[in-house]
Design a protein around this motif. Structure first.
Motif, PDB file in Angstrom:
ATOM      1  N   PHE A 117     -24.192  29.239  13.269  1.00 49.70           N
ATOM      2  CA  PHE A 117     -23.685  28.586  14.480  1.00 49.70           C
ATOM      3  C   PHE A 117     -24.747  28.611  15.569  1.00 49.70           C
ATOM      4  O   PHE A 117     -25.391  29.636  15.800  1.00 49.70           O
ATOM      5  N   MET A 118     -24.921  27.475  16.269  1.00 54.64           N
ATOM      6  CA  MET A 118     -25.865  27.402  17.384  1.00 54.64           C
ATOM      7  C   MET A 118     -25.082  27.500  18.691  1.00 54.64           C
ATOM      8  O   MET A 118     -24.310  26.615  19.025  1.00 54.64           O
ATOM      9  N   SER A 119     -25.271  28.612  19.411  1.00 58.69           N
ATOM     10  CA  SER A 119     -24.614  28.816  20.697  1.00 58.69           C
ATOM     11  C   SER A 119     -25.525  28.247  21.783  1.00 58.69           C
ATOM     12  O   SER A 119     -26.670  28.656  21.921  1.00 58.69           O
ATOM     13  N   GLU A 120     -24.997  27.289  22.546  1.00 58.90           N
ATOM     14  CA  GLU A 120     -25.809  26.572  23.525  1.00 58.90           C
ATOM     15  C   GLU A 120     -25.713  27.118  24.934  1.00 58.90           C
ATOM     16  O   GLU A 120     -26.578  26.841  25.770  1.00 58.90           O
ATOM     17  N   VAL A 121     -24.633  27.847  25.246  1.00 62.43           N
ATOM     18  CA  VAL A 121     -24.449  28.423  26.581  1.00 62.43           C
ATOM     19  C   VAL A 121     -23.938  29.850  26.440  1.00 62.43           C
ATOM     20  O   VAL A 121     -23.383  30.226  25.408  1.00 62.43           O
ATOM     21  N   LEU A 122     -24.109  30.631  27.493  1.00 57.82           N
ATOM     22  CA  LEU A 122     -23.608  32.006  27.531  1.00 57.82           C
ATOM     23  C   LEU A 122     -22.366  32.037  28.406  1.00 57.82           C
ATOM     24  O   LEU A 122     -22.448  31.890  29.627  1.00 57.82           O
ATOM     25  N   LEU A 126     -22.693  17.363  32.543  1.00 55.06           N
ATOM     26  CA  LEU A 126     -23.684  18.030  31.685  1.00 55.06           C
ATOM     27  C   LEU A 126     -23.358  17.874  30.207  1.00 55.06           C
ATOM     28  O   LEU A 126     -24.150  18.242  29.347  1.00 55.06           O
ATOM     29  N   GLY A 127     -22.172  17.366  29.910  1.00 55.88           N
ATOM     30  CA  GLY A 127     -21.771  17.166  28.522  1.00 55.88           C
ATOM     31  C   GLY A 127     -20.996  18.329  27.945  1.00 55.88           C
ATOM     32  O   GLY A 127     -20.652  19.292  28.632  1.00 55.88           O
ATOM     33  N   VAL A 128     -20.749  18.245  26.664  1.00 58.67           N
ATOM     34  CA  VAL A 128     -19.988  19.256  25.927  1.00 58.67           C
ATOM     35  C   VAL A 128     -20.973  20.199  25.249  1.00 58.67           C
ATOM     36  O   VAL A 128     -21.930  19.744  24.610  1.00 58.67           O
ATOM     37  N   LYS A 129     -20.742  21.492  25.402  1.00 53.10           N
ATOM     38  CA  LYS A 129     -21.618  22.516  24.833  1.00 53.10           C
ATOM     39  C   LYS A 129     -20.779  23.483  24.008  1.00 53.10           C
ATOM     40  O   LYS A 129     -19.574  23.640  24.221  1.00 53.10           O
ATOM     41  N   ARG A 130     -21.439  24.206  23.104  1.00 53.71           N
ATOM     42  CA  ARG A 130     -20.765  25.187  22.256  1.00 53.71           C
ATOM     43  C   ARG A 130     -21.225  26.588  22.625  1.00 53.71           C
ATOM     44  O   ARG A 130     -22.348  26.795  23.070  1.00 53.71           O
ATOM     45  N   SER A 131     -20.328  27.562  22.429  1.00 52.19           N
ATOM     46  CA  SER A 131     -20.630  28.950  22.754  1.00 52.19           C
ATOM     47  C   SER A 131     -19.890  29.872  21.799  1.00 52.19           C
ATOM     48  O   SER A 131     -18.742  29.612  21.428  1.00 52.19           O
ATOM     49  N   SER A 132     -20.534  30.957  21.421  1.00 50.80           N
ATOM     50  CA  SER A 132     -19.876  32.032  20.687  1.00 50.80           C
ATOM     51  C   SER A 132     -19.477  33.080  21.709  1.00 50.80           C
ATOM     52  O   SER A 132     -20.271  33.448  22.573  1.00 50.80           O
ATOM     53  N   ALA A 133     -18.231  33.553  21.627  1.00 52.35           N
ATOM     54  CA  ALA A 133     -17.749  34.522  22.616  1.00 52.35           C
ATOM     55  C   ALA A 133     -16.905  35.597  21.941  1.00 52.35           C
ATOM     56  O   ALA A 133     -15.972  35.282  21.202  1.00 52.35           O
ATOM     57  N   ASN A 142     -28.564  27.219  31.182  1.00 54.02           N
ATOM     58  CA  ASN A 142     -29.997  26.929  31.042  1.00 54.02           C
ATOM     59  C   ASN A 142     -30.767  27.993  30.262  1.00 54.02           C
ATOM     60  O   ASN A 142     -31.985  28.081  30.374  1.00 54.02           O
ATOM     61  N   PHE A 143     -30.075  28.778  29.418  1.00 58.65           N
ATOM     62  CA  PHE A 143     -30.774  29.611  28.438  1.00 58.65           C
ATOM     63  C   PHE A 143     -31.066  28.737  27.225  1.00 58.65           C
ATOM     64  O   PHE A 143     -30.328  27.783  26.951  1.00 58.65           O
ATOM     65  N   PRO A 144     -32.115  29.072  26.459  1.00 64.09           N
ATOM     66  CA  PRO A 144     -32.337  28.309  25.231  1.00 64.09           C
ATOM     67  C   PRO A 144     -31.179  28.555  24.255  1.00 64.09           C
ATOM     68  O   PRO A 144     -30.579  29.629  24.271  1.00 64.09           O
ATOM     69  N   PRO A 145     -30.857  27.584  23.398  1.00 73.85           N
ATOM     70  CA  PRO A 145     -29.810  27.808  22.399  1.00 73.85           C
ATOM     71  C   PRO A 145     -30.147  29.015  21.535  1.00 73.85           C
ATOM     72  O   PRO A 145     -31.312  29.334  21.311  1.00 73.85           O
ATOM     73  N   ARG A 146     -29.085  29.679  21.054  1.00 79.34           N
ATOM     74  CA  ARG A 146     -29.274  30.901  20.263  1.00 79.34           C
ATOM     75  C   ARG A 146     -28.526  30.760  18.945  1.00 79.34           C
ATOM     76  O   ARG A 146     -27.330  30.467  18.927  1.00 79.34           O
TER      77      ARG A 146
END
Length: 119
Positions: A87-92, A50-57, A78-82
């Motif tokens: 910073f754009m968080s792509e996953v939860l 699925l590739g590399v994604k970014r997240s704020s945690a 599969n949530f929309p980016p936030r």
């Protein structure tokens, strides 16, 4: 409902659960996120195919950047980016609250292939 509220939610159909795409990935990089409202890290997570994604945690209470790199975590992919500040968080990234409401990450008990889907 507050995220730490122990009351169960109303039942949903199994098909609703199947709409969530929860995958496992390996944390490859962790950066401080000082501009966040609550203490947080910026995570770079490798989800294999699925590739590399970014997240704020908000996980600074129990984890250091050094302790996170190389760990596998579960995330909804599969949530929309936030947008969080600049910073754009792509996953939860998923976790449970401890007794004080601090996040404890959801992690597999042994290594599994990155990108694996929760079922």
């Amino acid at each position: 409902m507050h995220r730490n509220d122990p009351a169960p939610r109303a039942p949903i159909a199994f098909d609703d659960f199947l709409k969530l795409d929860i995958r496992v990935g390996t944390i490859r990089a962790v950066e401080p996120f000082p501009e966040a409202h609550k203490p947080a890290f910026k995570l770079t997570i490798d989800f294999g195919p699925l590739g590399v994604k970014r997240s704020s945690a908000q996980i600074t209470r129990h984890y250091t950047p050094e302790s996170l790199v190389g760990r596998q975590v579960a995330a909804v992919v599969n949530f929309p980016p936030r947008q969080i500040g600049r910073f754009m968080s792509e996953v939860l990234t998923l976790g449970f609250p401890d007794a004080n409401g601090e996040v404890v990450l959801v992690m597999p008990e042994r290594p599994v292939p990155d990108g694996g889907k929760l079922f």
